[in-house]
Scaffold this active site. Sequence first.
Site, PDB file in Angstrom:
ATOM      1  N   ARG A 233       4.153   5.885  -5.520  1.00  0.00           N
ATOM      2  CA  ARG A 233       5.553   5.829  -5.131  1.00  0.00           C
ATOM      3  C   ARG A 233       6.356   5.790  -6.427  1.00  0.00           C
ATOM      4  O   ARG A 233       5.937   5.189  -7.412  1.00  0.00           O
ATOM      5  CB  ARG A 233       5.784   4.551  -4.312  1.00  0.00           C
ATOM      6  CG  ARG A 233       7.089   4.494  -3.572  1.00  0.00           C
ATOM      7  CD  ARG A 233       7.072   3.364  -2.546  1.00  0.00           C
ATOM      8  NE  ARG A 233       6.715   2.101  -3.152  1.00  0.00           N
ATOM      9  CZ  ARG A 233       7.553   1.338  -3.850  1.00  0.00           C
ATOM     10  NH1 ARG A 233       8.794   1.727  -4.038  1.00  0.00           N
ATOM     11  NH2 ARG A 233       7.153   0.194  -4.359  1.00  0.00           N
TER      12      ARG A 233
ATOM     13  N   TYR B 191      17.136  -6.690   3.019  1.00  0.00           N
ATOM     14  CA  TYR B 191      16.026  -5.848   2.557  1.00  0.00           C
ATOM     15  C   TYR B 191      16.353  -5.148   1.234  1.00  0.00           C
ATOM     16  O   TYR B 191      15.652  -5.339   0.230  1.00  0.00           O
ATOM     17  CB  TYR B 191      15.666  -4.822   3.628  1.00  0.00           C
ATOM     18  CG  TYR B 191      14.447  -4.008   3.244  1.00  0.00           C
ATOM     19  CD1 TYR B 191      13.186  -4.603   3.185  1.00  0.00           C
ATOM     20  CD2 TYR B 191      14.557  -2.659   2.929  1.00  0.00           C
ATOM     21  CE1 TYR B 191      12.074  -3.869   2.813  1.00  0.00           C
ATOM     22  CE2 TYR B 191      13.441  -1.915   2.561  1.00  0.00           C
ATOM     23  CZ  TYR B 191      12.212  -2.526   2.502  1.00  0.00           C
ATOM     24  OH  TYR B 191      11.109  -1.808   2.126  1.00  0.00           O
TER      25      TYR B 191
ATOM     26  N   LYS C  83      -8.824   3.036  -4.167  1.00  0.00           N
ATOM     27  CA  LYS C  83      -9.880   2.909  -3.159  1.00  0.00           C
ATOM     28  C   LYS C  83      -9.978   4.174  -2.305  1.00  0.00           C
ATOM     29  O   LYS C  83     -11.073   4.600  -1.929  1.00  0.00           O
ATOM     30  CB  LYS C  83      -9.617   1.680  -2.286  1.00  0.00           C
ATOM     31  CG  LYS C  83      -9.703   0.367  -3.046  1.00  0.00           C
ATOM     32  CD  LYS C  83      -9.627  -0.839  -2.120  1.00  0.00           C
ATOM     33  CE  LYS C  83      -9.833  -2.135  -2.894  1.00  0.00           C
ATOM     34  NZ  LYS C  83      -9.931  -3.322  -2.048  1.00  0.00           N
TER      35      LYS C  83
ATOM     36  N   GLY D   3      -2.247   1.065   5.458  1.00  0.00           N
ATOM     37  CA  GLY D   3      -3.401   0.162   5.463  1.00  0.00           C
ATOM     38  C   GLY D   3      -3.198  -1.062   6.333  1.00  0.00           C
ATOM     39  O   GLY D   3      -4.103  -1.479   7.054  1.00  0.00           O
TER      40      GLY D   3
ATOM     41  N   ASP E 242      -5.171 -52.310  -0.980  1.00  0.00           N
ATOM     42  CA  ASP E 242      -4.866 -51.749  -2.297  1.00  0.00           C
ATOM     43  C   ASP E 242      -3.345 -51.775  -2.477  1.00  0.00           C
ATOM     44  O   ASP E 242      -2.594 -51.897  -1.490  1.00  0.00           O
ATOM     45  CB  ASP E 242      -5.411 -50.316  -2.358  1.00  0.00           C
ATOM     46  CG  ASP E 242      -5.039 -49.618  -3.653  1.00  0.00           C
ATOM     47  OD1 ASP E 242      -5.161 -50.237  -4.718  1.00  0.00           O
ATOM     48  OD2 ASP E 242      -4.605 -48.446  -3.586  1.00  0.00           O
ATOM     49  N   TYR E 243      -2.889 -51.647  -3.721  1.00  0.00           N
ATOM     50  CA  TYR E 243      -1.448 -51.739  -3.958  1.00  0.00           C
ATOM     51  C   TYR E 243      -0.824 -50.357  -4.169  1.00  0.00           C
ATOM     52  O   TYR E 243      -0.156 -49.826  -3.289  1.00  0.00           O
ATOM     53  CB  TYR E 243      -1.158 -52.654  -5.151  1.00  0.00           C
ATOM     54  CG  TYR E 243       0.317 -52.934  -5.318  1.00  0.00           C
ATOM     55  CD1 TYR E 243       0.955 -53.844  -4.481  1.00  0.00           C
ATOM     56  CD2 TYR E 243       1.069 -52.263  -6.267  1.00  0.00           C
ATOM     57  CE1 TYR E 243       2.316 -54.080  -4.590  1.00  0.00           C
ATOM     58  CE2 TYR E 243       2.429 -52.492  -6.394  1.00  0.00           C
ATOM     59  CZ  TYR E 243       3.053 -53.399  -5.555  1.00  0.00           C
ATOM     60  OH  TYR E 243       4.404 -53.630  -5.659  1.00  0.00           O
ATOM     61  N   ASP E 244      -1.058 -49.746  -5.357  1.00  0.00           N
ATOM     62  CA  ASP E 244      -0.420 -48.460  -5.684  1.00  0.00           C
ATOM     63  C   ASP E 244      -0.959 -47.345  -4.793  1.00  0.00           C
ATOM     64  O   ASP E 244      -2.167 -47.126  -4.698  1.00  0.00           O
ATOM     65  CB  ASP E 244      -0.663 -48.107  -7.153  1.00  0.00           C
ATOM     66  CG  ASP E 244       0.024 -49.081  -8.090  1.00  0.00           C
ATOM     67  OD1 ASP E 244       1.236 -48.949  -8.279  1.00  0.00           O
ATOM     68  OD2 ASP E 244      -0.675 -49.980  -8.612  1.00  0.00           O
TER      69      ASP E 244
ATOM     70  N   ARG F 209      13.696   4.485  -2.634  1.00  0.00           N
ATOM     71  CA  ARG F 209      14.934   3.766  -2.966  1.00  0.00           C
ATOM     72  C   ARG F 209      15.872   4.624  -3.827  1.00  0.00           C
ATOM     73  O   ARG F 209      16.307   4.225  -4.911  1.00  0.00           O
ATOM     74  CB  ARG F 209      14.612   2.446  -3.678  1.00  0.00           C
ATOM     75  CG  ARG F 209      13.731   1.537  -2.817  1.00  0.00           C
ATOM     76  CD  ARG F 209      13.161   0.358  -3.561  1.00  0.00           C
ATOM     77  NE  ARG F 209      12.152  -0.314  -2.735  1.00  0.00           N
ATOM     78  CZ  ARG F 209      11.264  -1.185  -3.187  1.00  0.00           C
ATOM     79  NH1 ARG F 209      11.248  -1.507  -4.458  1.00  0.00           N
ATOM     80  NH2 ARG F 209      10.386  -1.738  -2.377  1.00  0.00           N
TER      81      ARG F 209
END
Length: 736
Positions: free
Chosen positions: A283, A88, A389, A30, A508-510, A321
């Site tokens: 699989r 891998y 699908k 795909g 502004d502060y913070d 595998r």
Amino acid sequence: MKKLHIVSNRLPFSIDFNDNDPVLTPSVGGLATGMNSVYKDFNGSWIGWSGIASDTIEESKLKTIDTMLQKEGCVPVHLSATEIEEFYEGFCNNTIWPLFHYFAQYVDFHPEYWESYVAVNQIFADKILEIVEDDDYLWVHDYQLMLVPQMVKSKRPDITIGFFLHIPFPSYEIFRILPWRKQLLNGLLGADLIGFHTYDYERHFLSSVRRLFGYEIDFNEIHINERILLADAFPMGIDYKKFADETRRIHNTPVKDRSEIHLELEKYFLMDPERKLILSIDRLDYSKGIPNRLRAFERFLESNPEYLGKVTLIMLAVPSRNNVIHYQRLKRQVEELVGSINGLYGNINYTPVWYFYRSMPFQNLVELYSMCDVALITPVRDGMNLVAKEYVASRIHQNGVIILSEMAGVVKEMGEAIVINPNDEKEVEEAILQALEMEPEEQKTRMISIQERLQRYNVFKWARDFVDMLQRVNRMQKDFLAKKITPQLSNDIIARYKKTTNRAIFLDYDGTLMGFKNNPQEVQPDAELNQIIDDLTANPHNSITIISGRDKETLGRWFEGKNVNLICEHGVWLRRAKGEWQMLTNTSNSWMPMIRPILESYVDRTPGTFIEEKNYSLVWHFRRAEAELGELRAKELRNELTEMIANHNLEIMEGNKVIEVKTGGIDKGSAANNFLKNMTPDFIMAIGDDWTDEYLFSALPESAVTVKVGIKHTNAIYKVETVEAVRKFLRNIANA
């Protein structure tokens, strides 16, 4: 877009040898299908490993293969046999794969695997950096290359990077198990767009980002200093037309030209037209739930003896595998279950389970899809599952039934399937009976709905949507850069500043002059900030005002003796430089006893939160709370307070990790205008970081220089990224 390059672990070709000469065979998966058109349309390259260990082949043959791949628009990455084994087979398949599929018991935490993963990702990144040009786009794929985006972005910030994860992203409770969780997340956050198959995976990812890094997340936008990233869901499709066309071709093939499998299936139906076939294709992997599926089918035969001899499960298990012990055990378990079922319920004329341990060519797969009455797809965890699908696309007569695991990503697009919990064998057994007895009309109604959806959102639409979103992210970031104070803009502002003699500067502060800390009392001015303030106020043409939501006692103490104006609690109090405190508006705190118990209840229920009491406001701080719980409680508190204050002159203000309740009609904008009443400034500037500063930006004249700290949407004319950038800008002004 100049060029779009694709990066994946494997190139879209397999390499075979014919009389010792290499031959390229295009992949039919795909990803290869969806990407082939994309990277060629955008004149890009496909970067990946050829599938052959570079140290197991002669140098001359390797060069020949490289040349062949380059002619196909591919850029090969060379990996040694050891790198493949540790990167891998090691980290990818023995660490990330089981963990991301919720099989924590199978995870290997070998440091050498991780080191190899980092090294191989760097090899890929280096190869990318060799070929990318200014303003190129990059689309990186899957869990093997999760570090690549940051490795590339750190060297080439101009490259727009997309990343797509083709497997699930686990919940935070699973992901946090990984020792290298922060490094992996940081690698992904080098991308500008991060794609997932479903919203669930996106949500898990955002949760981990929020909890591990504390970055601000606005819906699906992640704000990291000077960057905006997007995370989104893109359910991968298939080449729908390819499967439908192949099905029609197979059905129209003369009997003499039909495949062995096709003839065998037809013979099965000739023996008894009422016979049913159930298809299982996977699989051979522990995430696919194959043993559960077999046990459920065995239960079905036991509970429904009338179906003996009339229903067969065709199980195709594709080898995977074989050298890993968990997979060897799984293969043995599956074969024992198949043997047991066939021994108990089969006879000389009937085999309940046809078991194939091999892969099949495309034509044979489509024959199975088109001729089996039911698709039994029950993984215990699956990122998407394209088999479902493919089965739907092959049902050209709009019949057939899908039994689908709720744990598969594809279930989000197939609500018409019979959805089951793969761990509930009784539910699967009942679903098999429901599928076999479903009326043709209902089958058709369900199948048509799914087919229409999948035809629209095929693999090509999926790829286009991702690329379109990548371009949109690029435009968003350019919009931010258009407001960013660049060195040139900074020089232009300073030039305006130098031409004036009566300046009003609101800070502004913070979050603007000082960064945030868990304890708001620990954010007193440091030496650098004090020096900046002293330098600015030393100029007699400057009127510097700190305008903050903080209480007057704290700010008064911190700036004692400074030649600076202070406006506190968002505009309740004003102290002109070296003057006395005065109230800017008549207000009352008589409402506090009514509100405080509510805030206290949220402190009790939310560890890490606390209340700050100012003269005329109450603030609930949740910066130290667990990120998601804090945000959830903040929403609850806001809703509860909204009802409480409906008939009172009170307002709720949301700052950075705070909820503040104060008297209504008081804000920084009105306070600043009040301050400016008796002044005729020829230069006005305001800098702030949160939405309380938006009142200030909106209230000031259009000629004012307004600067937003951060990357949120704003009414300000300009933006800077960080507190450090604000300080640098102010130092330049002070030194002008």
